[in-house]
Design a protein around this motif. Structure first.
Motif, PDB file in Angstrom:
ATOM      1  N   SER A 144      49.115  36.251  42.200  1.00  0.00           N
ATOM      2  CA  SER A 144      50.053  35.195  41.844  1.00  0.00           C
ATOM      3  C   SER A 144      49.854  34.015  42.796  1.00  0.00           C
ATOM      4  N   LEU A 145      50.450  32.890  42.476  1.00  0.00           N
ATOM      5  CA  LEU A 145      50.297  31.718  43.334  1.00  0.00           C
ATOM      6  C   LEU A 145      50.936  31.918  44.699  1.00  0.00           C
ATOM      7  N   ASP A 146      51.818  32.926  44.818  1.00  0.00           N
ATOM      8  CA  ASP A 146      52.361  33.258  46.131  1.00  0.00           C
ATOM      9  C   ASP A 146      51.751  34.569  46.656  1.00  0.00           C
ATOM     10  N   MET A 147      50.493  34.801  46.267  1.00  0.00           N
ATOM     11  CA  MET A 147      49.632  35.814  46.858  1.00  0.00           C
ATOM     12  C   MET A 147      50.044  37.258  46.580  1.00  0.00           C
ATOM     13  N   VAL A 148      50.707  37.508  45.463  1.00  0.00           N
ATOM     14  CA  VAL A 148      51.055  38.869  45.074  1.00  0.00           C
ATOM     15  C   VAL A 148      49.907  39.450  44.247  1.00  0.00           C
ATOM     16  N   PRO A 149      49.325  40.585  44.633  1.00  0.00           N
ATOM     17  CA  PRO A 149      48.201  41.175  43.895  1.00  0.00           C
ATOM     18  C   PRO A 149      48.584  41.559  42.466  1.00  0.00           C
ATOM     19  N   LEU A 150      47.703  41.234  41.528  1.00  0.00           N
ATOM     20  CA  LEU A 150      47.931  41.519  40.117  1.00  0.00           C
ATOM     21  C   LEU A 150      46.832  42.395  39.510  1.00  0.00           C
ATOM     22  N   TYR A 151      45.574  42.188  39.951  1.00  0.00           N
ATOM     23  CA  TYR A 151      44.460  42.905  39.332  1.00  0.00           C
ATOM     24  C   TYR A 151      43.259  42.852  40.267  1.00  0.00           C
ATOM     25  N   PHE A 152      42.402  43.897  40.174  1.00  0.00           N
ATOM     26  CA  PHE A 152      41.173  43.953  40.955  1.00  0.00           C
ATOM     27  C   PHE A 152      40.108  44.695  40.169  1.00  0.00           C
ATOM     28  N   ARG A 153      38.872  44.203  40.263  1.00  0.00           N
ATOM     29  CA  ARG A 153      37.734  44.900  39.667  1.00  0.00           C
ATOM     30  C   ARG A 153      36.528  44.764  40.580  1.00  0.00           C
ATOM     31  N   LYS A 154      35.809  45.863  40.742  1.00  0.00           N
ATOM     32  CA  LYS A 154      34.556  45.845  41.479  1.00  0.00           C
ATOM     33  C   LYS A 154      33.500  46.595  40.689  1.00  0.00           C
ATOM     34  N   GLY A 155      32.425  45.889  40.351  1.00  0.00           N
ATOM     35  CA  GLY A 155      31.265  46.525  39.751  1.00  0.00           C
ATOM     36  C   GLY A 155      30.164  46.526  40.783  1.00  0.00           C
ATOM     37  N   ALA A 156      29.721  47.707  41.212  1.00  0.00           N
ATOM     38  CA  ALA A 156      28.788  47.804  42.337  1.00  0.00           C
ATOM     39  C   ALA A 156      27.541  48.592  41.948  1.00  0.00           C
ATOM     40  N   ARG A 157      26.409  47.907  41.935  1.00  0.00           N
ATOM     41  CA  ARG A 157      25.123  48.583  41.784  1.00  0.00           C
ATOM     42  C   ARG A 157      24.448  48.595  43.147  1.00  0.00           C
ATOM     43  N   GLU A 158      24.362  49.770  43.720  1.00  0.00           N
ATOM     44  CA  GLU A 158      23.769  49.939  45.038  1.00  0.00           C
ATOM     45  C   GLU A 158      22.746  51.061  44.944  1.00  0.00           C
ATOM     46  N   GLY A 159      21.463  50.674  44.992  1.00  0.00           N
ATOM     47  CA  GLY A 159      20.409  51.651  44.756  1.00  0.00           C
ATOM     48  C   GLY A 159      20.449  52.110  43.312  1.00  0.00           C
ATOM     49  N   LYS A 160      20.465  53.404  43.086  1.00  0.00           N
ATOM     50  CA  LYS A 160      20.522  53.953  41.734  1.00  0.00           C
ATOM     51  C   LYS A 160      21.960  54.211  41.274  1.00  0.00           C
ATOM     52  N   ARG A 161      22.896  53.906  42.121  1.00  0.00           N
ATOM     53  CA  ARG A 161      24.303  54.187  41.819  1.00  0.00           C
ATOM     54  C   ARG A 161      24.987  52.946  41.264  1.00  0.00           C
ATOM     55  N   TYR A 162      25.781  53.148  40.208  1.00  0.00           N
ATOM     56  CA  TYR A 162      26.580  52.045  39.668  1.00  0.00           C
ATOM     57  C   TYR A 162      27.988  52.554  39.374  1.00  0.00           C
ATOM     58  N   ASN A 163      28.967  52.027  40.088  1.00  0.00           N
ATOM     59  CA  ASN A 163      30.362  52.401  39.899  1.00  0.00           C
ATOM     60  C   ASN A 163      31.179  51.177  39.509  1.00  0.00           C
ATOM     61  N   VAL A 164      32.219  51.417  38.748  1.00  0.00           N
ATOM     62  CA  VAL A 164      33.183  50.367  38.420  1.00  0.00           C
ATOM     63  C   VAL A 164      34.564  50.842  38.850  1.00  0.00           C
ATOM     64  N   ASP A 165      35.256  50.027  39.632  1.00  0.00           N
ATOM     65  CA  ASP A 165      36.634  50.293  40.032  1.00  0.00           C
ATOM     66  C   ASP A 165      37.530  49.208  39.450  1.00  0.00           C
ATOM     67  N   GLU A 166      38.707  49.605  38.997  1.00  0.00           N
ATOM     68  CA  GLU A 166      39.715  48.642  38.569  1.00  0.00           C
ATOM     69  C   GLU A 166      41.076  49.101  39.074  1.00  0.00           C
ATOM     70  N   VAL A 167      41.919  48.114  39.412  1.00  0.00           N
ATOM     71  CA  VAL A 167      43.300  48.392  39.821  1.00  0.00           C
ATOM     72  C   VAL A 167      44.207  47.410  39.084  1.00  0.00           C
ATOM     73  N   PHE A 168      45.203  47.960  38.395  1.00  0.00           N
ATOM     74  CA  PHE A 168      46.194  47.153  37.686  1.00  0.00           C
ATOM     75  C   PHE A 168      47.534  47.341  38.391  1.00  0.00           C
ATOM     76  N   TYR A 169      48.129  46.243  38.834  1.00  0.00           N
ATOM     77  CA  TYR A 169      49.386  46.295  39.589  1.00  0.00           C
ATOM     78  C   TYR A 169      50.577  45.983  38.693  1.00  0.00           C
ATOM     79  N   SER A 170      51.677  46.689  38.927  1.00  0.00           N
ATOM     80  CA  SER A 170      52.968  46.329  38.336  1.00  0.00           C
ATOM     81  C   SER A 170      54.055  46.727  39.334  1.00  0.00           C
ATOM     82  N   TYR A 171      55.278  46.269  39.067  1.00  0.00           N
ATOM     83  CA  TYR A 171      56.337  46.435  40.065  1.00  0.00           C
ATOM     84  C   TYR A 171      57.641  46.892  39.415  1.00  0.00           C
TER      85      TYR A 171
END
Length: 266
Positions: free
Chosen positions: A93-120
């Protein structure tokens, strides 16, 4: 640290944000930072790719928000030794409240996807966490937290507005970090000041900060940030401890900064 409570009925969400929000004084929409990447390969540092960070004002679920991204790309030459393709995205949010995160990581032969959905809901923090593995299998989990939690991108955006005045060596800021599968304890440790030269040929007075995680009783320094000692707190250099070894990033360009660059050393 994060959005916290949703007080009574319709007032609850407002209370959550009031307790978890944070004033952004370090960046503005349109900021773009670029870096050169170096890998340590058999005790030799070689230039091996690029990285970029950007922040723009956007929307998330119909509400105004910041969208932050971090992209790392190894060069074709470096791919002969180790493939690195990481893309991180977050919304806050504009006042720095986390709402969502995604990381797609290809490192060597490994590929992982992480996601986080925030609610309150009901005055608490709820995270829906998703992890997809290299073989295509995946897991979902839902967790309720009594206090604010962060992902690695949202805490980075927030930390840029920390006021280091009065900090002494060893000063610690602790916070919980979530990814697609877990919650761990992390902290920033202040190491003092130093002068760092970027790949743009300029020298900057920097604050030196260690990012440390503790998981299963093991403590590890994941990265060390050298951020400009001014109101922007731009990472001038980043030292990273990776699974395959170590890497460094040095700033090449800074565009769209919110504040004057007062840390440059002539």
């Amino acid at each position: 640290m994060k959005q916290l409570i949703i007080a009574f009925l319709l007032a609850l969400p407002a209370v959550a944000q009031a307790q978890c929000n944070y004033k952004n004084e370090a960046f503005q929409s349109g900021e773009f930072l670029s870096y050169n990447l170096y890998y340590n390969w058999k005790f030799v540092w070689v230039k091996a790719g690029t990285a970029s960070m950007s922040v723009v004002q956007s929307t998330y679920k119909g509400k105004e928000a910041y969208r932050g991204s971090l992209i790392t790309r190894g060069s074709s030459q470096a791919d002969n030794f180790f493939v690195l393709r990481d893309t991180l995205l977050c919304y806050s949010s504009l006042d720095m409240v986390p709402l969502y995160f995604r990381k797609g990581a290809r490192e060597g032969k490994r590929y992982n996807v992480d996601e986080v959905f925030y609610s309150y809901p009901n005055g608490k923090v709820q995270t829906r966490q998703y992890r997809q593995r290299t073989d295509g299998t995946y897991t979902w989990q839902t967790n309720i937290h009594e206090t604010c939690v962060y992902d690695m991108m949202n805490i980075f955006l927030r930390a840029r507005s920390f006021n280091p005045e009065g900090w002494k060596r060893g000063n610690e800021i602790k916070f919980p970090i979530v990814d697609g599968r877990s919650k761990i304890n992390a902290k920033m440790v202040y190491r003092g000041k130093s002068v760092v030269k970027g790949d743009n040929g300029k020298r900057y007075r920097c604050l030196e900060l260690s990012y440390i995680e503790t998981e299963d009783g093991e403590t590890k320094e994941i990265a060390r940030f050298f951020v400009s000692d001014d109101s922007n707190h731009v990472p001038v250099r980043i030292d990273m401890n990776l699974k395959f070894g170590s890497a460094k990033a040095f700033v090449v360009g800074m565009k769209g900064l919110k504040n004057a660059v007062a840390s440059e050393v002539k």
